[in-house]
Scaffold this motif. Structure first.
Motif, mmCIF file in Angstrom:
data_model
loop_
_atom_site.group_PDB
_atom_site.id
_atom_site.type_symbol
_atom_site.label_atom_id
_atom_site.label_comp_id
_atom_site.label_asym_id
_atom_site.label_seq_id
_atom_site.Cartn_x
_atom_site.Cartn_y
_atom_site.Cartn_z
ATOM 1 N N ALA A 181 0.837 -1.207 0.000
ATOM 2 C CA ALA A 181 0.000 0.000 0.000
ATOM 3 C C ALA A 181 0.867 1.250 0.000
ATOM 4 C CB ALA A 181 -0.925 -0.011 1.214
ATOM 5 N N ASP A 182 1.963 1.218 0.738
ATOM 6 C CA ASP A 182 2.861 2.375 0.771
ATOM 7 C C ASP A 182 3.564 2.571 -0.561
ATOM 8 O OD1 ASP A 182 2.231 2.903 3.427
ATOM 9 O OD2 ASP A 182 3.828 1.601 4.175
ATOM 10 N N GLU A 183 3.880 1.480 -1.229
ATOM 11 C CA GLU A 183 4.539 1.573 -2.535
ATOM 12 C C GLU A 183 3.574 2.132 -3.582
ATOM 13 O OE1 GLU A 183 7.481 1.535 -1.710
ATOM 14 O OE2 GLU A 183 8.443 -0.227 -2.575
ATOM 15 N N ARG A 184 2.329 1.717 -3.532
ATOM 16 C CA ARG A 184 1.330 2.273 -4.459
ATOM 17 C C ARG A 184 1.170 3.767 -4.214
ATOM 18 N NH1 ARG A 184 -1.879 -2.315 -3.306
ATOM 19 N NH2 ARG A 184 -3.238 -1.019 -2.019
ATOM 20 N N ARG A 185 1.131 4.142 -2.950
ATOM 21 C CA ARG A 185 0.990 5.553 -2.600
ATOM 22 C C ARG A 185 2.178 6.362 -3.113
ATOM 23 N NH1 ARG A 185 0.856 4.825 2.448
ATOM 24 N NH2 ARG A 185 -1.331 4.231 2.435
ATOM 25 N N LEU A 186 3.378 5.817 -2.975
ATOM 26 C CA LEU A 186 4.580 6.502 -3.455
ATOM 27 C C LEU A 186 4.532 6.706 -4.965
ATOM 28 C CD1 LEU A 186 7.539 7.521 -3.014
ATOM 29 C CD2 LEU A 186 8.247 5.147 -3.385
ATOM 30 N N LEU A 187 4.191 5.661 -5.704
ATOM 31 C CA LEU A 187 4.136 5.749 -7.162
ATOM 32 C C LEU A 187 3.088 6.766 -7.609
ATOM 33 C CD1 LEU A 187 4.389 1.952 -8.107
ATOM 34 C CD2 LEU A 187 6.193 3.673 -8.278
ATOM 35 N N ALA A 188 1.943 6.757 -6.932
ATOM 36 C CA ALA A 188 0.876 7.678 -7.314
ATOM 37 C C ALA A 188 1.201 9.117 -6.917
ATOM 38 C CB ALA A 188 -0.439 7.236 -6.666
ATOM 39 N N GLU A 189 1.730 9.301 -5.723
ATOM 40 C CA GLU A 189 2.013 10.642 -5.223
ATOM 41 C C GLU A 189 3.031 11.378 -6.098
ATOM 42 O OE1 GLU A 189 4.128 12.715 -1.309
ATOM 43 O OE2 GLU A 189 3.238 10.706 -1.140
ATOM 44 N N TYR A 190 4.030 10.643 -6.579
ATOM 45 C CA TYR A 190 5.074 11.265 -7.381
ATOM 46 C C TYR A 190 4.810 11.152 -8.880
ATOM 47 C CZ TYR A 190 7.995 11.988 -3.284
ATOM 48 O OH TYR A 190 8.499 12.410 -2.074
ATOM 49 N N GLY A 191 3.671 10.575 -9.252
ATOM 50 C CA GLY A 191 3.326 10.454 -10.662
ATOM 51 C C GLY A 191 4.361 9.644 -11.439
ATOM 52 N N ILE A 192 4.844 8.560 -10.867
ATOM 53 C CA ILE A 192 5.916 7.772 -11.468
ATOM 54 C C ILE A 192 5.440 7.099 -12.754
ATOM 55 C CG2 ILE A 192 7.482 5.817 -11.135
ATOM 56 C CD1 ILE A 192 8.173 8.344 -9.507
#
Length: 257
Positions: A181-192
């Protein structure tokens, strides 16, 4: 007399092995850490920090310390150390076991491009600007300076040196394990838009691949370097079974069997 064991560590497997044998009076073990991170997790058994001075230096250490057994539990990309371990064990006449965790494998829904090295990873990003997450450690960033058109988010245990960073880069310092869940949040937050990582295997950092799959983020996967052909197992449990063979042999020798 306890068997003297040197563990070449710095991985979750080395830590787990140290925990498993810390109360075993049959083994007198030392963990060797490379010292590449500023605040490494302290093993629950005696340890040392720093290199040996190449294969001959390691061989000299094994001989001087009267080491009975050597376990290479270094990172899958620690190619030089793995070669030195194999060479040193041969020179010193010390049995060697390598713990090699299984590689990650692409699953349905993954969008992977597998490359041989970091320069190939840079080329695979292409010329069009992307927001790229780099989870490759702090030592291999230099090739990405040749592709300044991209915006990079760099996650590393320690902050990289400023002069090693590409022009448009943000740094996140963090140590795994990481939750999906934290990895999904990171990818989404930074628009990876692309993830570059090494095929390290294991569970501590594998959640990022599940997150990338769920969000449709392409992954550029750097393949592992070649390793010496030595006796190897995939798990700590198998390494403990290997140690048990030497316990039995040692006990038999003492009984005169």
């Amino acid at each position: 007399m306890a068997l003297k064991l040197l563990i070449l560590g710095g991985t979750t497997e080395a830590s787990a092995l140290a925990r498993a044998i810390k109360d075993d009076a049959r083994v007198a073990a030392v963990v060797s850490l490379a010292g590449t991170t500023k605040a490494p997790a302290r093993p629950p058994i005696p340890f040392r920090i720093g290199g040996f001075g190449g294969a001959q230096g390691l061989a000299d250490y094994l001989i001087a310390e009267r080491t009975d057994l050597l376990i290479d539990a270094t990172h899958p990309f620690a190619a030089v150390m793995k070669g030195n371990a194999a060479d040193a064990a041969r020179r010193a006449g010390v049995p060697l076991l390598a713990i090699r965790r299984p590689e990650w494998r692409a699953e349905p829904g993954d969008d992977w491009t597998v490359v041989a090295d970091m320069r190939s990873a840079v080329a695979a990003l292409g010329p069009v600007r992307k927001r790229v997450l780099l989870t490759i450690g702090q030592k291999e960033l230099a090739p990405f300076k040749a592709a300044p058109q991209h915006a990079y988010v760099i996650r590393s245990v320690d902050a990289p040196a400023a002069d090693s960073l590409p022009p448009d880069a943000q740094v996140i310092t963090a140590r795994g394990p990481f939750a999906e869940a934290d990895e999904r949040r990171l990818l989404a937050e930074y628009g990876i838009e692309a993830l570059v990582t090494k095929n390290s295997g294991g569970t501590a950092t594998g959640a990022k691949l599940v997150a990338a799959r769920s969000l449709g983020v392409p992954v550029i996967m750097v393949a592992r370097p070649p390793v010496p052909g030595v006796e190897a197992v995939e798990t700590v449990e198998a390494a403990l079974a290997w140690l048990a063979r030497f316990h039995e042999t040692d006990a038999s020798t003492r009984r005169g069997v």
